[in-house]
Design a protein around this motif. Sequence first.
Motif, mmCIF file in Angstrom:
data_model
loop_
_atom_site.group_PDB
_atom_site.id
_atom_site.type_symbol
_atom_site.label_atom_id
_atom_site.label_comp_id
_atom_site.label_asym_id
_atom_site.label_seq_id
_atom_site.Cartn_x
_atom_site.Cartn_y
_atom_site.Cartn_z
ATOM 1 N N GLU A 13 0.833 -1.211 0.000
ATOM 2 C CA GLU A 13 0.000 0.000 0.000
ATOM 3 C C GLU A 13 0.866 1.259 0.000
ATOM 4 N N ARG A 14 1.958 1.241 0.767
ATOM 5 C CA ARG A 14 2.860 2.406 0.813
ATOM 6 C C ARG A 14 3.516 2.644 -0.558
ATOM 7 N N ILE A 15 3.977 1.554 -1.180
ATOM 8 C CA ILE A 15 4.597 1.656 -2.506
ATOM 9 C C ILE A 15 3.587 2.218 -3.509
ATOM 10 N N THR A 16 2.371 1.674 -3.472
ATOM 11 C CA THR A 16 1.325 2.088 -4.416
ATOM 12 C C THR A 16 0.981 3.560 -4.241
ATOM 13 N N GLU A 17 0.837 3.987 -3.001
ATOM 14 C CA GLU A 17 0.512 5.395 -2.711
ATOM 15 C C GLU A 17 1.632 6.316 -3.211
ATOM 16 N N HIS A 18 2.873 5.930 -2.945
ATOM 17 C CA HIS A 18 4.034 6.715 -3.388
ATOM 18 C C HIS A 18 4.057 6.791 -4.919
ATOM 19 N N ALA A 19 3.806 5.665 -5.565
ATOM 20 C CA ALA A 19 3.823 5.614 -7.034
ATOM 21 C C ALA A 19 2.730 6.497 -7.630
ATOM 22 N N ARG A 20 1.562 6.511 -7.001
ATOM 23 C CA ARG A 20 0.452 7.350 -7.501
ATOM 24 C C ARG A 20 0.812 8.828 -7.396
ATOM 25 N N LYS A 21 1.513 9.202 -6.313
ATOM 26 C CA LYS A 21 1.921 10.604 -6.133
ATOM 27 C C LYS A 21 2.871 11.041 -7.237
ATOM 28 N N TRP A 22 3.675 10.104 -7.746
ATOM 29 C CA TRP A 22 4.680 10.424 -8.757
ATOM 30 C C TRP A 22 4.130 10.485 -10.177
ATOM 31 N N LEU A 23 2.916 9.968 -10.373
ATOM 32 C CA LEU A 23 2.356 9.989 -11.726
ATOM 33 C C LEU A 23 2.384 11.387 -12.310
ATOM 34 N N PRO A 24 2.682 11.557 -13.594
ATOM 35 C CA PRO A 24 2.845 10.507 -14.601
ATOM 36 C C PRO A 24 4.261 9.899 -14.663
ATOM 37 N N ALA A 25 5.159 10.284 -13.746
ATOM 38 C CA ALA A 25 6.535 9.752 -13.770
ATOM 39 C C ALA A 25 6.599 8.413 -13.042
#
Length: 140
Positions: A13-25
């Motif tokens: 969940e932490r990885i997913t949340e972090h990845a969503r914040k970085w979108l579109p990168a």
Amino acid sequence: MGRKVTIKKEDVERITEHARKWLPAEACGLIAGHDLEDGTRVIEKVYLLTNTDNSNEHFTIDPREHLESIKDMRANGLKPLGNWHSHPESPSRSSEEDIRLAVDKTASYLILSLMNPEEPVLNSFHVEGGVSTKEDFEIV
């Protein structure tokens, strides 16, 4: 080869949340933990780091954060197990670049696909000799 890799649900969940914040990168980070005698790899800590490329096609982990993470692993008796990164627009599999850059054959490479933002897909890969093999991956 088929090494088994386990990760805690809250770390996913932490990885997913972090990845969503970085979108579109692409987002990136490191994984740490232990290898058990039976060969099972237990991810005990994930590090959410900065992609200094800020690109949706590749990532470079911030060198200072990388060093701080390694120091933290040592201080906590953890072993570096590999890294993770996201694929904002492509499936959870190793790209040609991922395979080319995967120089550590002992590492596990986690790839999170956000192609379908509602259903993120996370897999773990072992890369050796230019070949990417999906590892047995379990969220606990």
